[in-house]
Design a protein around this motif. Structure first.
Motif, PDB file in Angstrom:
ATOM      1  N   SER A  57      15.300   2.803  12.243  1.00  0.00           N
ATOM      2  CA  SER A  57      15.159   2.116  10.957  1.00  0.00           C
ATOM      3  C   SER A  57      14.356   2.911   9.946  1.00  0.00           C
ATOM      4  CB  SER A  57      14.493   0.750  11.161  1.00  0.00           C
ATOM      5  OG  SER A  57      13.268   0.902  11.860  1.00  0.00           O
ATOM      6  N   ARG A  58      13.335   3.654  10.419  1.00  0.00           N
ATOM      7  CA  ARG A  58      12.390   4.281   9.490  1.00  0.00           C
ATOM      8  C   ARG A  58      12.396   5.796   9.533  1.00  0.00           C
ATOM      9  NH1 ARG A  58       7.433   1.930  11.776  1.00  0.00           N
ATOM     10  NH2 ARG A  58       8.720   0.780  13.269  1.00  0.00           N
ATOM     11  N   GLY A  59      13.251   6.400  10.347  1.00  0.00           N
ATOM     12  CA  GLY A  59      13.382   7.846  10.368  1.00  0.00           C
ATOM     13  C   GLY A  59      12.385   8.542  11.278  1.00  0.00           C
TER      14      GLY A  59
ATOM     15  N   ALA B 274       5.897   7.150  11.133  1.00  0.00           N
ATOM     16  CA  ALA B 274       4.480   6.825  11.072  1.00  0.00           C
ATOM     17  C   ALA B 274       3.837   7.225   9.756  1.00  0.00           C
ATOM     18  CB  ALA B 274       3.738   7.496  12.230  1.00  0.00           C
ATOM     19  N   THR B 275       4.307   8.320   9.166  1.00  0.00           N
ATOM     20  CA  THR B 275       3.662   8.854   7.963  1.00  0.00           C
ATOM     21  C   THR B 275       4.512   8.767   6.701  1.00  0.00           C
ATOM     22  OG1 THR B 275       4.461  11.059   8.551  1.00  0.00           O
ATOM     23  CG2 THR B 275       2.243  10.446   9.293  1.00  0.00           C
ATOM     24  N   ALA B 276       5.816   8.827   6.842  1.00  0.00           N
ATOM     25  CA  ALA B 276       6.704   8.787   5.672  1.00  0.00           C
ATOM     26  C   ALA B 276       7.963   7.979   6.004  1.00  0.00           C
ATOM     27  CB  ALA B 276       7.077  10.202   5.232  1.00  0.00           C
ATOM     28  N   PRO B 277       7.810   6.673   6.239  1.00  0.00           N
ATOM     29  CA  PRO B 277       8.964   5.862   6.617  1.00  0.00           C
ATOM     30  C   PRO B 277      10.005   5.789   5.507  1.00  0.00           C
ATOM     31  CG  PRO B 277       7.090   4.455   6.084  1.00  0.00           C
ATOM     32  CD  PRO B 277       6.578   5.861   6.110  1.00  0.00           C
ATOM     33  N   LYS B 278      11.268   5.890   5.892  1.00  0.00           N
ATOM     34  CA  LYS B 278      12.361   5.805   4.938  1.00  0.00           C
ATOM     35  C   LYS B 278      13.538   5.122   5.626  1.00  0.00           C
ATOM     36  CE  LYS B 278      15.444   8.586   2.033  1.00  0.00           C
ATOM     37  NZ  LYS B 278      15.829   9.960   1.618  1.00  0.00           N
ATOM     38  N   ARG B 279      14.073   4.095   4.995  1.00  0.00           N
ATOM     39  CA  ARG B 279      15.178   3.371   5.617  1.00  0.00           C
ATOM     40  C   ARG B 279      16.371   4.298   5.818  1.00  0.00           C
ATOM     41  NH1 ARG B 279      16.920  -2.859   4.664  1.00  0.00           N
ATOM     42  NH2 ARG B 279      18.352  -2.987   6.435  1.00  0.00           N
ATOM     43  N   GLN B 280      16.935   4.248   7.010  1.00  0.00           N
ATOM     44  CA  GLN B 280      18.007   5.156   7.374  1.00  0.00           C
ATOM     45  C   GLN B 280      19.385   4.620   7.001  1.00  0.00           C
ATOM     46  OE1 GLN B 280      16.993   8.375   8.907  1.00  0.00           O
ATOM     47  NE2 GLN B 280      15.367   7.374   7.749  1.00  0.00           N
TER      48      GLN B 280
END
Length: 413
Positions: A150-152, A156-162
């Protein structure tokens, strides 16, 4: 406007069809029988299922399949999607990424499929996601716990929706691993810990998150070893682990590995608790060798501690399925009801044609979905498609059965 669906699930739970539904074979589409006088003149819409219904994880996959069937039956009895009959199409992925991806592609190409409950395995989900992204096919997992989905990779440091079409109704490894560690270190007092994984991405992820939190709390990871998920003899690894005198062993795998491993450790004189995450939390773990004192954390609250959970269990039992609902059936039930409720909203003004625009609207409805009366309590999704429910439970094998010993919301520290 944000969609409020708090009444939908309770309404569905209240109605169970009088006609029994047998467990369907993989690949077979099943309707609920009689539509109970509902208007179904617009045709049939399909809720897909992708899960391991044969092989070593079949106890989980069959529970997922049956629970979706229950949700579909209840929805049809309640005329939940006006003008339509609902059917379930269950595909056995055998925990194989290629087979899961092929099933997902078939669903994506079928305009009658409104959404898919699946997959269970995070590795299968990684293969599915790029296959169906362009088709905007809704996918809600009842069991994926890898945060990368879900977050790449930099979750932990730079979550981005996949992928905008991907959701899950369970918590993730970066929460559950530390939750497990806090219990083992702070409650059980285990300071010297061994880790054994099966090499799969989700096992490695949960073990890494467990280790980071355990070390933060002052524990020592004395050894970290790998086995193969198809191994049956773990004596060489366990002999090496025994020389370091760990006080507990964290197993980053599932019950088909952890159960026999626990027994073999005891037989070698390494009589320490085995601990792991939700992949261990199944009666099969005990049947395969899990012993008293072994621990598993799992997502959500104990199913029998919530009124909505009890209603699910009662309805499931009344169906007479030959397989139990397992550790993830209730999550599959919740995921299916999200699809049903959202499809009902989309089809209310003009029906369903299965085009990209309608599939995008369905995704929007799911993103806005929220209820506090799911079988597992709160159901809703954050900006990444992850569950907003951060409840986890610790279970311990006691007198040959799983017993819940602690439930709490996870809070980062």
């Amino acid at each position: 406007m944000k969609s409020k669906t708090t009444g939908v699930l309770s309404a569905l739970l209240a109605v169970v069809t009088a006609t029994g539904t047998s467990a369907c074979a993989a690949g077979k589409t099943e309707t609920a029988g009689s539509a109970g006088g509902c208007d179904t003149s617009k045709g049939t819409l399909v809720v897909g299922v992708i899960a391991p219904m044969s092989g070593k994880l079949s106890a989980i996959g069959l529970g997922i399949r049956n629970s979706v069937q229950l949700a579909v039956d209840q929805a049809n009895a309640a005329c939940a999607v006006k003008g339509y009959q609902l059917a379930m199409d269950a595909q056995d992925d055998e925990a194989n990424p290629d087979k899961g991806a092929a099933a997902a592609q078939r669903f994506a190409d079928d305009p009658n499929v409104v959404g898919v409950v699946g997959s269970y395995n995070s590795g299968v989900a990684r293969a599915i996601q790029p296959k169906i992204a362009a088709a905007k096919l809704l996918l809600i997992s009842p069991g994926n716990t890898d945060p990368v989905l879900s977050r790449g990779a930099d979750f932990a440091t730079a979550p981005k929706r996949q992928y905008g079409n991907y959701f899950r109704v369970v918590g993730t490894d970066d929460l559950q691993g530390p939750f497990n560690a806090r219990y083992m270190v702070q409650k059980e007092g285990k300071k010297k810990l061994a880790i054994i994984t099966d090499g799969k991405a989700v096992g490695e992820s949960s073990a890494t998150e467990f280790a980071k939190e355990a070390e933060r709390l002052g524990a020592q990871i004395v050894i970290r070893e790998k086995v193969n998920e198809n191994d049956s003899d773990f004596s060489s690894v366990l002999t090496k682990v025994k020389t370091l005198n760990p006080e507990a062993i964290f197993v980053g795998s599932e019950y088909h590995v952890a159960g026999p491993l626990s027994k073999q450790a005891r037989d070698l004189g390494l009589n320490v608790p085995v601990s792991g995450t939700d992949g261990l939390f199944d009666p099969q773990f005990i049947a395969l060798g899990g012993k008293d004192g072994d621990v598993a954390t799992s997502v959500g609250a104990p199913i029998d501690k919530l009124d909505s959970g009890k209603a699910f269990v009662d309805a499931y039992k009344k169906k007479g399925f030959s397989d139990g609902y397992g550790g993830f059936g209730a999550f599959a039930f919740d995921a299916a009801n999200v699809i049903v409720a959202s499809a009902g909203k989309v089809t209310a003004s003009g029906g369903w044609n299965g085009g990209l625009e309608q599939r995008a609207e369905l995704i929007k409805q799911v993103q806005e979905y929220r209820t506090d009366s799911g079988a597992n309590g709160t159901i809703g999704f954050d900006q990444y498609g992850d569950s907003v429910n951060k409840m986890f439970t610790v279970y311990k094998v006691t007198s040959g059965a799983w017993k819940d010993v602690l439930s709490d919301q996870f809070e980062a520290k």
